[in-house]
Write a protein that holds these residues in place. Structure first.
Motif, short mmCIF file in Angstrom:
data_model
loop_
_atom_site.label_atom_id
_atom_site.label_comp_id
_atom_site.label_asym_id
_atom_site.label_seq_id
_atom_site.Cartn_x
_atom_site.Cartn_y
_atom_site.Cartn_z
N THR A 36 -6.69 -6.52 -12.94
CA THR A 36 -5.47 -6.64 -13.62
C THR A 36 -4.43 -6.55 -12.79
N GLY A 37 -3.89 -5.72 -12.54
CA GLY A 37 -2.54 -5.91 -11.85
C GLY A 37 -2.33 -7.03 -11.39
N LEU A 38 -3.41 -8.61 -10.49
CA LEU A 38 -3.22 -9.63 -10.38
C LEU A 38 -2.03 -10.43 -10.90
N ALA A 39 -2.81 -9.93 -12.03
CA ALA A 39 -1.76 -11.06 -13.58
C ALA A 39 -0.07 -11.17 -13.41
N SER A 40 0.36 -9.96 -12.62
CA SER A 40 1.84 -9.85 -12.37
C SER A 40 2.40 -10.62 -11.40
N GLY A 41 0.93 -11.32 -10.57
CA GLY A 41 1.55 -12.54 -9.36
C GLY A 41 2.43 -14.09 -10.17
N ALA A 42 1.33 -13.71 -11.42
CA ALA A 42 1.65 -15.58 -12.17
C ALA A 42 3.38 -14.84 -13.00
N ARG A 43 3.23 -14.56 -13.43
CA ARG A 43 4.10 -13.63 -14.34
C ARG A 43 5.81 -13.60 -13.45
N GLU A 44 5.78 -13.09 -11.87
CA GLU A 44 6.78 -13.30 -10.84
C GLU A 44 6.92 -14.64 -11.37
N ASP A 45 6.35 -15.19 -10.64
CA ASP A 45 6.06 -16.65 -10.01
C ASP A 45 7.32 -17.82 -11.21
N ALA A 46 7.11 -16.75 -13.09
CA ALA A 46 7.59 -17.44 -13.39
C ALA A 46 8.95 -16.78 -13.92
N GLY A 47 9.60 -15.80 -12.66
CA GLY A 47 10.82 -14.93 -13.68
C GLY A 47 10.57 -13.95 -14.35
N LEU A 48 9.49 -13.50 -14.33
CA LEU A 48 9.41 -12.49 -15.85
C LEU A 48 9.43 -11.31 -15.47
N PRO A 49 9.21 -10.19 -15.72
CA PRO A 49 8.89 -9.24 -14.98
C PRO A 49 7.58 -8.53 -14.60
N ALA A 50 7.25 -7.78 -13.92
CA ALA A 50 5.77 -8.28 -13.36
C ALA A 50 5.50 -6.53 -14.90
#
Lengths: 294, 294
Positions: free
Chosen positions: B280-294
């Protein structure tokens, strides 16, 4: 539940909602652009209005359920908000963009009226059975006033916060999740079909057991059967929602690559004159890309 | 159930499976590259073998559960297939590519032995509880012989057809559907977070009610909580499976755009040394793309 209610928009969703409110004892004043559907409700005791503004009583409650942002903005003008006025409440159930929800909320605030966003999940059948899920957001006292009415329309009312746009964000996200699931199912079934897999067994294992739940069970079967008619929810409406989701993603500075995939799938089907299919028709994209018939 | 069984590969999945077979009364000959885990089984009555080939009795049954294609091909050489020989059966439970499954089946056929693909859905906990779902494919009589053994290991055995690769196609498709759902959830929660939505209510509405089912309920909560440790299923293994899915899509001439999205998400997380997270760590990708912390 407040008895005197205005109701604007008697489409595939609005009409069964209005029926449910009448059944619950409401005194409805209804308006629809085409008069035929309103006439049907008149036999059940609704007062049919000649103009949208006539459904509104100052300080009263009005519900709207319209097809899209433009229909809502054209129908619910500042003049209507002004008539609703101080103490009035607009329960806005259309699937619209968060940006339009914000604009509508501002128009109401200027008139001293309250605006609650209440988009729903579920099709015409679930609406008729009062089994839809309703997302609600807006100012607390307005939500409290809306809740007893909404509870007559659905199985569940979930509170998304005080921002009037929040419920519309969740509605668009929900439709996006469904579209993303459909696209993934289409890709999976297509690659499996080309390798001679028993697709019925695959559907049973993946959609009914591993995933389970209404969406995978229903959409898995539709993608597998390739029966995209009759359409409970039309592809063109799904395309509209993914267009709104892209705009929302842009405005919120959130790259959403899967939204782009499903938007382009739906757009391609619309270009092929399949806009009146059920929106599982987006699955045809993966099939045709792989050289299979739609 | 056949009592005398060879078992190769005592990792996070293989070890609880071997325990379950011992509990069911099997006489196991086990082999693992690292000896420590095999020793644990010896106290429960298993015979620990010095080499993989020693687990095999001519005409008997052997089960393998290894990490990837390379591990299976290095371990299960033509020499092992030859020892298994006519009347022998290899139940191959690893998640491997359909292409490798085809190669393995051919090696066995050349030796007169049967090869049944039996990849599974479920993690170590569900394996220990014999609650995994098992996909099976291969020649009919071989599947019939394998079934009573597989029924001791899982809650359900679903037949995907006679092609030994078919069950592996379904397994990869299932993992792809999970990765696609995770990515969609990550995009949805991220765009909603940036707009101030009540995410807990959103999760309840979308994952628990609208979708329901184990995957959305479990993965929705993990994406929301951003707790990607401890890892039941590691990101690097998910990356391996999406790599295999891309290769399969290429070989089957089926463009799968969402596979590319999730593969790149996982690859990016691996590049950031997060390969030991739950996938589920793949979810960090969408967050970081949007300028949010992983």
């Amino acid at each position: 539940m407040e008895r005197s209610i205005g109701f604007i928009g008697l489409g595939r969703m609005g009409l069964p909602m209005a029926h449910n409110l009448l059944k619950a004892g409401a005194a409805l004043r209804v308006y629809n652009r085409s008069k035929q559907k309103a006439a049907e409700l008149a036999t059940n005791g609704a007062v049919v209005c000649e103009a949208a503004v006539d459904t509104i009583v100052p300080g009263g409650v009005v519900i709207s359920m319209l097809a899209d942002d433009a229909a809502l903005e054209q129908t619910f003008t500042p003049a209507l908000a002004a008539r609703l006025g101080p103490g009035g409440l607009h329960i806005s159930m259309s699937t619209i963009s968060p940006a339009t929800a914000g604009k509508m909320a501002a128009i109401h605030q200027a008139a001293g009226a309250a605006y609650v966003a209440s988009p729903v999940f579920g099709g015409p059948e679930q609406t008729a059975a009062a089994q839809i899920w309703i997302c609600v957001s807006g100012e607390e006292s307005a939500k409290q006033r809306a809740r007893p009415i909404l509870e007559k329309l659905g199985r569940d009312v979930e509170d998304m916060g005080t921002d009037p746009a929040a419920a519309n964000v969740v509605k668009l996200c929900g439709n996006f999740l469904i579209a993303a699931a459909t696209e993934a199912l289409a890709e999976a079934f297509t690659v499996a079909e080309k390798q001679g897999v028993n697709l019925t067994a695959m559907n049973r294992m993946l959609c009914e057991k591993l995933f389970g739940g209404a969406v995978y069970q229903r959409y898995g079967s539709r993608v597998l059967s390739r029966e995209h008619l009759p359409a409970g929810f039309q592809l063109l409406l799904g395309l509209k929602d993914m267009r709104l989701t892209r705009q929302m993603a842009d405005a919120a500075k959130t790259p959403m690559p899967v939204v782009d995939v499903v938007f382009n799938r739906l757009l391609s089907q619309a270009a092929k004159n399949r806009g009146d299919q059920h929106w599982t028709g987006l699955a045809s994209g993966a099939r045709e890309d792989a050289g299979l018939p739609a």
